[in-house]
Enzyme design. Structure first.
Site, short mmCIF file in Angstrom:
data_model
loop_
_atom_site.label_atom_id
_atom_site.label_comp_id
_atom_site.label_asym_id
_atom_site.label_seq_id
_atom_site.Cartn_x
_atom_site.Cartn_y
_atom_site.Cartn_z
N SER A 165 -8.66 1.37 -5.09
CA SER A 165 -7.24 1.17 -5.36
C SER A 165 -6.66 0.07 -4.48
O SER A 165 -7.10 -0.11 -3.33
CB SER A 165 -6.48 2.47 -5.09
N TYR A 179 -4.21 9.78 -0.24
CA TYR A 179 -4.81 8.96 -1.29
C TYR A 179 -5.16 7.57 -0.77
O TYR A 179 -6.30 7.10 -0.92
CB TYR A 179 -3.85 8.84 -2.48
#
Length: 275
Positions: A165, A179
């Site tokens: 990401s 995350y």
């Protein structure tokens, strides 16, 4: 070399974790449409079977491959072991492993729960390592290609593609602490694996994905979709062809010498200053 051969994944065996929905489904379809035999692993068994049925019903073209469901809850080590054994019982070699399964958790700093860290670090990092290790014997090049010093000389190595990401490249605006940290760990794990597995004839690379239309991003895109598009140098979010094409490149002869790379697949938005 002609372009068809250079970017071909025809007849390759591919495993896509989390391949039934979202970005994983986009990746699965790209491989099936280009002639690969794609195993889809997902915790949601019904979604797994449904995705495979849809992919196997794609228009009959000469290059169309097949999709096979292998449901598994990859947050469990025992399930990772079962999945690896099931695949080994079906296939003598795995050409491409796409580590896409993952989870996110957004909550305010003052109430951010410890359980979020346990869940995300386990699924997004620890189980990625476990599954990759378990499948390494299938990913390695055949023994006949190995030299006495255990290095493998091949122009078609096994491929491990991690779906990371851009939140691991910059600090996100949303309170997704576990995350972003877990994806940063995944990016570095991929580099470590590149060094470890390269001599075994396996590459490891990461796609640091920006916003794509998925269940994980649905609420964010619903509330801030136009702002997100407007902040991107290309003026849009990612499309299935973007992530599918990047995976096809890394899995084909064209990407055979790419190892340890982190590719920002985000239209350039991670380069933009927030000041």
């Amino acid at each position: 070399m002609d372009i068809q051969s250079l970017f071909s994944v025809k007849d390759k065996v591919v495993l896509v974790t989390g391949g039934a929905k979202g970005v994983g489904r986009m990746i699965s379809e790209a491989f099936v449409r280009n002639g690969a035999r794609v195993y889809i692993a997902s915790r949601d068994a019904a979604a797994c079977h449904s995705a495979c049925a849809e992919l196997n019903a794609l228009p009959d073209e000469s290059s169309t491959g097949t999709a096979i469901p292998l449901p598994a809850d990859l947050s469990s080590l025992a399930e990772c072991e079962r999945l690896a054994a099931a695949l080994a019982a079906r296939e003598p070699r795995l050409h491409v492993l796409v580590n896409n399964s993952g989870a996110t958790w957004g909550e305010a700093y003052d109430s951010y729960p410890d359980a979020a860290w346990t869940k995300l670090m386990t699924l997004n990092v620890q189980r990625v390592f476990a599954l990759t290790r378990l499948l390494t014997p299938l990913l390695e090049s055949p023994p006949s290609q190995k030299s006495k010093n255990h290095h493998t000389a091949t122009d078609d190595p096994g491929r491990v593609i991690h779906i990371g990401s851009i939140d691991a490249l910059r600090v996100p605006l949303l309170p997704t602490f576990a995350y972003s940290a877990s994806k940063a760990a995944l990016h570095h794990l991929s580099r470590h694996l590149a060094v470890e597995l390269g001599p075994r004839g396996v590459t490891s690379n990461t796609l640091a994905c920006g916003p794509f239309p998925s269940k994980m991003m649905a609420a964010t895109l619903r509330n801030f979709g136009e702002e997100i598009k407007g902040a991107n140098p290309l003026g849009r979010i990612g499309l299935p062809e973007d992530v599918g094409g990047a995976c096809l490149f890394l899995a084909s002869r064209a990407g055979a010498f790419v190892n340890g790379a982190t590719v920002a697949l985000d239209g350039g938005v991670s380069l933009m200053s927030k000041i």
